[in-house]
Design an enzyme around this catalytic site. Structure first.
Site, mmCIF file in Angstrom:
data_model
loop_
_atom_site.group_PDB
_atom_site.id
_atom_site.type_symbol
_atom_site.label_atom_id
_atom_site.label_comp_id
_atom_site.label_asym_id
_atom_site.label_seq_id
_atom_site.Cartn_x
_atom_site.Cartn_y
_atom_site.Cartn_z
ATOM 1 N N CYS A 1 14.232 25.614 26.750
ATOM 2 C CA CYS A 1 15.441 25.776 25.946
ATOM 3 C C CYS A 1 15.323 27.035 25.082
ATOM 4 O O CYS A 1 14.239 27.430 24.670
ATOM 5 C CB CYS A 1 15.630 24.546 25.053
ATOM 6 S SG CYS A 1 17.196 24.557 24.136
ATOM 7 N N ASP B 1 16.173 27.218 22.161
ATOM 8 C CA ASP B 1 15.961 26.773 20.782
ATOM 9 C C ASP B 1 14.778 27.507 20.146
ATOM 10 O O ASP B 1 13.696 27.568 20.723
ATOM 11 C CB ASP B 1 15.709 25.254 20.785
ATOM 12 C CG ASP B 1 15.757 24.671 19.377
ATOM 13 O OD1 ASP B 1 14.923 25.065 18.532
ATOM 14 O OD2 ASP B 1 16.632 23.829 19.128
ATOM 15 N N ARG C 1 12.844 26.757 17.937
ATOM 16 C CA ARG C 1 11.684 25.949 17.539
ATOM 17 C C ARG C 1 10.765 25.621 18.715
ATOM 18 O O ARG C 1 9.688 25.061 18.539
ATOM 19 C CB ARG C 1 12.177 24.659 16.876
ATOM 20 C CG ARG C 1 12.938 24.940 15.591
ATOM 21 C CD ARG C 1 13.724 23.740 15.136
ATOM 22 N NE ARG C 1 14.792 23.408 16.067
ATOM 23 C CZ ARG C 1 15.679 22.432 15.885
ATOM 24 N NH1 ARG C 1 15.602 21.680 14.782
ATOM 25 N NH2 ARG C 1 16.630 22.195 16.755
ATOM 26 N N HIS D 1 13.407 19.285 25.057
ATOM 27 C CA HIS D 1 12.904 18.825 23.760
ATOM 28 C C HIS D 1 13.842 17.774 23.188
ATOM 29 O O HIS D 1 15.046 17.773 23.470
ATOM 30 C CB HIS D 1 12.713 19.993 22.781
ATOM 31 C CG HIS D 1 13.972 20.698 22.390
ATOM 32 N ND1 HIS D 1 14.613 20.469 21.190
ATOM 33 C CD2 HIS D 1 14.720 21.631 23.028
ATOM 34 C CE1 HIS D 1 15.686 21.241 21.110
ATOM 35 N NE2 HIS D 1 15.780 21.962 22.206
ATOM 36 N N CYS E 1 17.806 17.960 21.246
ATOM 37 C CA CYS E 1 18.352 19.242 21.744
ATOM 38 C C CYS E 1 19.834 19.374 21.388
ATOM 39 O O CYS E 1 20.663 18.519 21.725
ATOM 40 C CB CYS E 1 18.165 19.304 23.256
ATOM 41 S SG CYS E 1 18.842 20.810 23.997
#
Lengths: 239, 239, 239, 239
Positions: free
Chosen positions: C65, C67, C69, C121, C124
């Site tokens: 992803c 993302d 993080r 994750h 999400c």
């Protein structure tokens, strides 16, 4: 000299274009056909083209197969101006295909069509290729979307004894699923939220007899769509 | 009861499909047209459909606009079975559009068409939208490919005094660039490396008179393609 | 003046680039960080970069992803050169996304990676957005692929009582389905047919504790794939 | 037993997953690395992950190459949570790639990043492949977008005497063009129309020394964009 050729001769073509005489004669047949067709229409209705050139206002969007035998306008007896058309291999609609989605947006929002017809056909070569265990090249990626339909209805299809029946069933189910995919698009759902009249139909064409069948699966409002796909609120203005 | 309906009633439709009577009457007109069309053809040639259902072998692939007024087969006077068709907004061909590329692959490698015709038309709504400074939604992404053509020929277009001329020039140049884009595809270049006869043509249709013009930009061999795009060696077998 | 800047000053930039001082100071922080990082590595291993610049030979492809993080290399403790990376919204793999498919082809055929890791994750944002009944804009098309996963496992997800559990289950199932989608690609199946060692793994990362979990769904050979998707024969040479 | 495994054991896996011991040992190394990394972070900052799991608010979107040697977060010294990441072959941005465009939309509209960094690198394998006259498979379609950059700057590139210089110049020009492509997207232009602070930067990374260079081509407002691409009015509400 018409306006067209005065414009054309200003195109700066960086490579010379050699003429291949055979290729040209093939194309010339089409250009001759076109002149005859345009003359015939103009003779019977002198303002046909000039009227039509001002605006198109079709009621229908046709999403069909590229197959040369499924000639959209001809088989439903419509004239130029009456049906907006997208054709691809096996009339597939995917969530992220901007080619097809742009057609749907233009048809629904700019032209305000009232009907979207997804038209498949029996014996479809694309659907058939998706059922084979052989590589076909780039197209195999596209056919992946049809394999997903196959997998969803695996039992129903494998219950059929005959290979042709299995192919034709998948042709039908593929239409059904593409009808649903269109109804999952933001464009169609936005039209419904704004109370626009819009129905998505599934049809299938029989190559062997020229007959178009309605699959009787029309969807014309949000509550016919699976809850998971229903988008009921307009977006935040920043989007 | 025909084979079709026996198959159809086994489709498990999870949501009920309510009939909207007006929508259905519109569709019924098309279904009636179709029955009349099929009957007429069968009357004059009883084996037309059964012969054609065995195989398609068109010589042409048509890549044209979805516009309802540019009815591919009709305007070049071809019968079902004679021309394979892809239609999208403004007849755009991009390097990574698997929708269009799958059509090209199927047409060239499976059907072995000899001609690909990219057909634009004057007054194209998609091209026009690409020249506006207003948002249109999802389609603006698709139109980005036409803006790139506009930018490439910015001077030539802005030199024209009249807005309609500028639009129509971009319609022509868009065809020219899409002809080239097709010639940059691995499928077309592979056909040429394998000595297949294949010509890509650019044409443009005049809505106001029904006439199809050849832009005279045929490409039929590798050395007409810009060096940068020429792929002259087949790939390694592992690919 | 280094080779770089001698090259740079020849770029013909048609519009002037005004400097926005705040924006530049933000970027300068990153450039300063970079200098310090490169200096530290070079100090401990003077030939690290020059050796690595000759060739990459990672064993892993990571599809994760976007993302911020889920910082791929960092969380699995790998160095530059050890893992090839594609990151998009919600680690989605579709049959016709040439962006992702090109990454997979390059990784498998040019770099010969031995492992593909699809990493989702919990929590999400993309998966969460796909479960909402609100418009989000362009991204809604992309999220359509996650809705299809949701629909496939509708019962299993709706059986969970808690909203967070339902979200996290869909995050896991989304990974599972993307693992399968990768195994349906022509590239991966061709690798297996050619007896290449290649395993596709599904993992999921916990934002709240930094732990990466193996979902234990490795696929490393054709017979683990649903029959419908198995392509067992190489294509005809013309393709 | 943690929440995770209680969920996991309810996944209905239709095919058995056989474990390949070597493949597993490779993956286990990564899982072990991850445990050590998470433990180390938690030790120095016990609430690091729990704080971060609540929300991400990165200031940066990174669009870079999938190349294993260009490890985004590491080379700019950022922590998890600080930079949103999309990586594909040769950091290409096209008008119709919903994968990349969805990342841009999410980053700009949901996360409100202030900077988008397009990062290329010298010696890029994707750019190099685009300069070869050899087939590479599916990826050749993707590389078509880089060939378009090459053609646009054909003279400037061919003027360079050395093959490596030509490759590296195209790597730079590819970044420049992708910076512009991002600025042509509806998402970025809408952000500017709404007075959001958003700058798009182009950078290039040197594999041989680990240094990231700013190409000094920041774009942060509409009037830096070519007129043809400027969309200055919000769409009609029906769109």
């Amino acid at each position: 000299m018409d306006a067209f050729s005065s414009v054309l001769n200003k195109i700066h073509v960086p490579k010379h274009f050699e003429r291949d005489n055979d290729a040209m004669s093939d194309l010339n047949t089409l250009l001759d056909n076109n002149k005859a067709w345009a003359a015939k229409i103009t003779q019977s209705n002198p303002t046909f083209f000039s009227e039509l050139s001002k605006q198109q206002s079709p009621d229908f969007l046709w999403i069909g197969c590229s197959d040369s035998r499924v000639a959209a306008e001809q088989l439903v007896g419509l004239q130029p101006g009456e049906i907006f058309v997208h054709r691809n291999i096996a009339n597939v609609v995917t969530p992220t295909d901007i080619n097809c989605l742009s057609v749907v947006q233009f048809a629904v929002e700019a032209l305000k069509v009232k009907h979207i017809i997804v038209c498949g056909h029996y014996g479809c070569g694309g659907v058939k290729a998706s059922m084979e265990s052989q590589e076909h090249g780039l197209i195999d990626h596209w056919l992946g979307h049809i394999k997903a339909v196959h997998q969803k209805y695996e039992q129903q299809i494998s219950d059929l004894e005959d290979e042709t029946q299995r192919l034709n069933r998948l042709c039908e189910l593929n239409v059904l699923e593409q009808v649903r995919n269109i109804c999952h698009t933001p464009v169609v759902q936005r039209a419904w939220r704004n109370n626009k009249e819009l129905t998505v139909h599934g049809c299938i064409y029989g190559l062997e007899n020229g007959i178009l069948h309605d699959l009787n699966v029309p969807i014309h409002q949000m509550n016919q769509v699976d809850d998971i796909y229903q988008v009921r609120e307009n977006g935040n203005p920043v989007y």
